[in-house]
Motif scaffolding. Structure first.
Motif, PDB file in Angstrom:
ATOM      1  N   ALA A 305       0.857  -1.189   0.000  1.00 55.41           N
ATOM      2  CA  ALA A 305       0.000   0.000   0.000  1.00 55.41           C
ATOM      3  C   ALA A 305       0.892   1.236   0.000  1.00 55.41           C
ATOM      4  O   ALA A 305       1.993   1.222   0.565  1.00 55.41           O
ATOM      5  CB  ALA A 305      -0.929   0.018   1.201  1.00 55.41           C
ATOM      6  N   ARG A 306       0.417   2.315  -0.614  1.00 55.97           N
ATOM      7  CA  ARG A 306       1.210   3.545  -0.604  1.00 55.97           C
ATOM      8  C   ARG A 306       1.362   4.061   0.829  1.00 55.97           C
ATOM      9  O   ARG A 306       2.444   4.478   1.235  1.00 55.97           O
ATOM     10  CB  ARG A 306       0.546   4.606  -1.487  1.00 55.97           C
ATOM     11  CG  ARG A 306       1.414   5.861  -1.683  1.00 55.97           C
ATOM     12  CD  ARG A 306       0.784   6.810  -2.694  1.00 55.97           C
ATOM     13  NE  ARG A 306       0.414   6.122  -3.909  1.00 55.97           N
ATOM     14  CZ  ARG A 306       1.270   5.746  -4.874  1.00 55.97           C
ATOM     15  NH1 ARG A 306       2.556   6.015  -4.734  1.00 55.97           N
ATOM     16  NH2 ARG A 306       0.850   5.107  -5.931  1.00 55.97           N
ATOM     17  N   TYR A 307       0.275   4.054   1.573  1.00 55.30           N
ATOM     18  CA  TYR A 307       0.305   4.487   2.968  1.00 55.30           C
ATOM     19  C   TYR A 307      -0.348   3.413   3.824  1.00 55.30           C
ATOM     20  O   TYR A 307      -1.397   2.876   3.464  1.00 55.30           O
ATOM     21  CB  TYR A 307      -0.457   5.805   3.164  1.00 55.30           C
ATOM     22  CG  TYR A 307      -0.060   6.893   2.207  1.00 55.30           C
ATOM     23  CD1 TYR A 307       1.186   7.507   2.306  1.00 55.30           C
ATOM     24  CD2 TYR A 307      -0.925   7.313   1.203  1.00 55.30           C
ATOM     25  CE1 TYR A 307       1.559   8.502   1.423  1.00 55.30           C
ATOM     26  CE2 TYR A 307      -0.561   8.308   0.311  1.00 55.30           C
ATOM     27  CZ  TYR A 307       0.675   8.901   0.421  1.00 55.30           C
ATOM     28  OH  TYR A 307       1.046   9.885  -0.452  1.00 55.30           O
ATOM     29  N   VAL A 308       0.243   3.133   4.961  1.00 54.76           N
ATOM     30  CA  VAL A 308      -0.448   2.297   5.936  1.00 54.76           C
ATOM     31  C   VAL A 308      -1.647   3.061   6.467  1.00 54.76           C
ATOM     32  O   VAL A 308      -2.766   2.564   6.516  1.00 54.76           O
ATOM     33  CB  VAL A 308       0.491   1.910   7.082  1.00 54.76           C
ATOM     34  CG1 VAL A 308      -0.277   1.180   8.183  1.00 54.76           C
ATOM     35  CG2 VAL A 308       1.623   1.047   6.558  1.00 54.76           C
ATOM     36  N   GLY A 309      -1.407   4.291   6.895  1.00 48.85           N
ATOM     37  CA  GLY A 309      -2.490   5.144   7.373  1.00 48.85           C
ATOM     38  C   GLY A 309      -2.297   6.557   6.870  1.00 48.85           C
ATOM     39  O   GLY A 309      -1.177   7.075   6.881  1.00 48.85           O
ATOM     40  N   LYS A 310      -3.378   7.166   6.415  1.00 49.38           N
ATOM     41  CA  LYS A 310      -3.332   8.560   5.963  1.00 49.38           C
ATOM     42  C   LYS A 310      -4.487   9.305   6.605  1.00 49.38           C
ATOM     43  O   LYS A 310      -5.637   8.856   6.541  1.00 49.38           O
ATOM     44  CB  LYS A 310      -3.435   8.650   4.438  1.00 49.38           C
ATOM     45  CG  LYS A 310      -3.384  10.095   3.927  1.00 49.38           C
ATOM     46  CD  LYS A 310      -3.288  10.151   2.409  1.00 49.38           C
ATOM     47  CE  LYS A 310      -4.570   9.762   1.728  1.00 49.38           C
ATOM     48  NZ  LYS A 310      -4.529  10.014   0.268  1.00 49.38           N
ATOM     49  N   ALA A 311      -4.180  10.435   7.236  1.00 47.72           N
ATOM     50  CA  ALA A 311      -5.210  11.245   7.883  1.00 47.72           C
ATOM     51  C   ALA A 311      -5.166  12.645   7.311  1.00 47.72           C
ATOM     52  O   ALA A 311      -4.123  13.303   7.343  1.00 47.72           O
ATOM     53  CB  ALA A 311      -4.997  11.283   9.391  1.00 47.72           C
ATOM     54  N   THR A 312      -6.278  13.100   6.770  1.00 47.62           N
ATOM     55  CA  THR A 312      -6.355  14.430   6.181  1.00 47.62           C
ATOM     56  C   THR A 312      -7.441  15.234   6.870  1.00 47.62           C
ATOM     57  O   THR A 312      -8.435  14.689   7.355  1.00 47.62           O
ATOM     58  CB  THR A 312      -6.656  14.356   4.674  1.00 47.62           C
ATOM     59  OG1 THR A 312      -7.887  13.652   4.462  1.00 47.62           O
ATOM     60  CG2 THR A 312      -5.556  13.625   3.932  1.00 47.62           C
ATOM     61  N   GLY A 313      -7.250  16.545   6.904  1.00 46.55           N
ATOM     62  CA  GLY A 313      -8.234  17.412   7.534  1.00 46.55           C
ATOM     63  C   GLY A 313      -8.036  17.474   9.031  1.00 46.55           C
ATOM     64  O   GLY A 313      -6.936  17.294   9.557  1.00 46.55           O
ATOM     65  N   ASP A 314      -9.126  17.717   9.740  1.00 46.93           N
ATOM     66  CA  ASP A 314      -9.068  17.939  11.178  1.00 46.93           C
ATOM     67  C   ASP A 314      -9.244  16.615  11.914  1.00 46.93           C
ATOM     68  O   ASP A 314     -10.363  16.165  12.181  1.00 46.93           O
ATOM     69  CB  ASP A 314     -10.151  18.936  11.602  1.00 46.93           C
ATOM     70  CG  ASP A 314      -9.837  20.343  11.114  1.00 46.93           C
ATOM     71  OD1 ASP A 314      -8.779  20.521  10.495  1.00 46.93           O
ATOM     72  OD2 ASP A 314     -10.654  21.256  11.351  1.00 46.93           O
ATOM     73  N   CYS A 315      -8.144  16.000  12.250  1.00 48.24           N
ATOM     74  CA  CYS A 315      -8.140  14.730  12.974  1.00 48.24           C
ATOM     75  C   CYS A 315      -7.271  14.868  14.218  1.00 48.24           C
ATOM     76  O   CYS A 315      -6.195  15.449  14.158  1.00 48.24           O
ATOM     77  CB  CYS A 315      -7.600  13.597  12.093  1.00 48.24           C
ATOM     78  SG  CYS A 315      -8.628  13.188  10.669  1.00 48.24           S
TER      79      CYS A 315
END
Length: 587
Positions: A305-315
């Motif tokens: 996978a390109r990212y294991v985890g991706k978080a965008t915005g207000d997290c």
């Protein structure tokens, strides 16, 4: 189609009625038998009726319990007369309930007609009461060329386990693959478990295996996020296709993703991560206003996978724990983060092409107890943890501790080393006030890169081995360091030269303890040495006849007079807090 309700005889035939909790609402007693549906209803019903008839004997009359006919079905003419419905007491219970209510909140897709699983799934969803319920997908192999959608209610989707309940999606058209849940209200929970979600085609239009979407205008005091567990998300065969994204959660709080295996398409011998590949194994999206928060992703296994985890915005408040990832481009990626606090990565093992962790504008994160190392097939530059800017917001006040970084440098040295590129354990090109402590760097070109910025990060008790070039690719001008060992790494010189003409010198940014003067042509008087921790001892060796060390409030010299150094002279000072105290000299 008749809905049969058994008279209150379960107390007499509890062995049969004990199976009732797993049975669907409707029993087919019409022309078509209820065989091959994936549930045990017909067999259980026959056994129950045989037991009832044996007990009741002559009561097999129109107003009693009927005898099965030659086809082992209940004749319509002998259904109970004048009763609103049959009630049952499940084994272990002590209250009678209408059978219809007993199963109204559990819908077995095998009870609904449709050539495609999506049709059956939609019917099952629509059959649930407004209060919500369970959609059960029995063990078996299913295909679907449409998305499975259930919106507007609480729902649990359950199978019999990964590899047992297997759903294969066959379309790559946008919106035609995966599962989607939009509850319309954050208080309506969504749960998914015990399934294999496969794709037979590359999801080039970004279809997601599972997406849960809550509206952006939510009550932030409601913590009823989705529970997603025990899933397989992959391409069919031996990782022959990829999903656009594995699991996507938008505007959720108090979520938990647990015990998931997610695999993208096999990348073969690629030396950089390919563009045609799964994006994120798990994606978190928060609309403006802190709407992706306070959840955990744990027990995740990710490959390709390109990212294991991706978080965008207000997290904020995202905890990633016990992650195992191989051949990914980046472990955790928080792009354009708006300084929302609280990200944890703990107890994880990430093998990546470019980054173990890449944060932009993240604050108050903890990265602790992980093994982060470079994929040996990578020919790209690699950084274990990268703390960078998001606009004017730095990645600050984070803790990076007790991690192991393995860069497989020097690249290109043969088997067991990376294919190419440079490796740096920790880089902070945009951040301040970070604590970097007790980390172990092995086989990296550099341990740290602070981008020559005037940032104040605390670097203590770190250990390196087999470093190729040195502790620092670029120093941090206000770095405070202590007890990093051994003091010299790679090709680090044993000493650091002061800048020509300098009147103060940052000695705390360096791990070396020996400094050379550097005023070959013009005189200079040095009045302070900065950023050192209490207890640090330094030795200054003159390389010229033009440097004077001043006696003042910050430097206390023997005889309370300045020391005009001659070439070859040395001065040793000890930082006792308010000032530097001379402990020895040679002149």
């Amino acid at each position: 189609m008749l809905r049969l309700l058994l008279l209150g005889t379960c107390a007499l035939v509890s062995a049969s009625c004990a199976m009732a909790e797993d049975l669907p609402l409707a029993i087919n007693v019409g022309a078509q038998p209820n065989d091959n549906t994936g549930d045990p209803m017909r067999i259980a019903f026959i056994k129950t009726m045989r037991a009832v008839n044996a007990l009741h004997g002559a009561r097999g009359q129109p107003n009693g319990i009927a005898t099965l006919d030659s086809t082992q079905r209940l004749p319509t003419s002998q259904l109970p007369v004048g009763l609103p419905g049959v009630t049952v007491t499940p084994s272990g219970g002590d209250a009678l309930r209408p059978l219809s209510s007993l199963f109204a909140d559990r819908a077995n897709v095998a009870s609904f007609q449709g050539q495609d699983l999506a049709t059956k799934f939609t019917k099952a969803c629509n059959s649930l009461p407004s209060s919500g319920g369970t959609i059960y997908i029995p063990g078996g192999q299913y295909t679907s060329d449409h998305m499975l959608v259930c919106d507007g209610r609480r729902v649990s989707v359950e199978g019999d386990g990964p590899g047992i309940t297997v759903i294969t999606f066959t379309s790559a058209a946008a919106g035609r693959a995966g599962m989607s849940f939009s509850s319309g209200d954050q208080s309506r929970q969504v749960n998914v478990r015990d399934l294999s979600l496969l794709t037979s085609v590359d999801q080039v239009n970004g279809n997601k295996a599972i997406q849960v979407i809550h509206p952006s205008a939510v009550n932030l005091s409601v913590f009823m996020g989705p529970r997603i567990s025990r899933l397989e998300v992959a391409g069919t065969g031996n990782n022959s296709a990829y999903w656009g994204t594995g699991i996507s959660l938008r505007n959720v709080s108090s979520y938990r993703v647990d015990d998931i295996s997610i695999r993208g398409k096999d990348i073969g011998g690629a030396t950089s991560f390919p563009s045609a590949a799964m994006d994120a194994a798990v994606e978190l999206i928060g609309d403006p206003g802190r709407q992706c928060s306070d959840g955990m992703v744990t027990g995740l296994s990710v490959v390709f996978a390109r990212y294991v985890g991706k978080a965008t915005g207000d997290c904020e408040g995202n905890h990633w724990d016990r992650i195992v990832a191989l051949a990914v481009d980046t472990g955790l990626y928080y792009p354009a983060h708006n300084a929302w606090p609280g990200v944890w990565l703990t107890n994880s093992h990430i093998n990546s092409f470019r980054y173990g962790v890449n944060f932009e504008g993240v604050v108050q994160a903890q990265i602790k107890g992980n093994l982060l190392y470079k994929w040996t097939g990578s020919a790209q530059d690699w950084v274990g943890v990268n703390l960078n800017w998001h606009g004017s917001l730095g990645s600050s006040n984070n803790i990076i501790a007790d991690n192991q970084f393995i860069g497989y440098a020097p690249a290109g040295s043969g088997q067991g080393y990376a294919a190419g590129g440079k490796a740096t354990a920790i880089a902070v090109p945009g951040g301040d006030g970070n604590l970097i402590s007790r980390n172990y760097s092995v086989f990296n070109d550099w341990v740290f890169d602070f981008a020559n910025l005037g940032s104040t990060n605390i670097v203590s008790d770190n250990v390196q081995a087999n470093t190729v070039s040195g502790w620092f690719r670029q120093i941090g001008l206000n770095t405070i360091s202590s007890n990093n060992n051994p003091p010299l790494a790679g090709t680090d010189p044993a000493f650091v030269s002061f800048s020509p003409g300098s009147t103060t010198a940052n000695v705390g940014a360096w791990f070396q303890r020996i400094f050379y003067t550097n005023n070959p042509t013009s005189p200079a008087t040095m009045t302070d040495f900065t950023n050192a921790e209490v207890g640090r001892q330094i030795t200054i060796i003159a390389q010229d006849n033009n440097t004077t060390i001043a006696h003042n409030a910050r430097i206390k010299l023997k005889g309370a007079t300045n020391m005009a150094m001659v070439s070859g002279a040395s001065l040793t000072l000890l930082n006792i807090g308010p000032f530097w105290q001379e402990v020895g000299r040679s002149q």
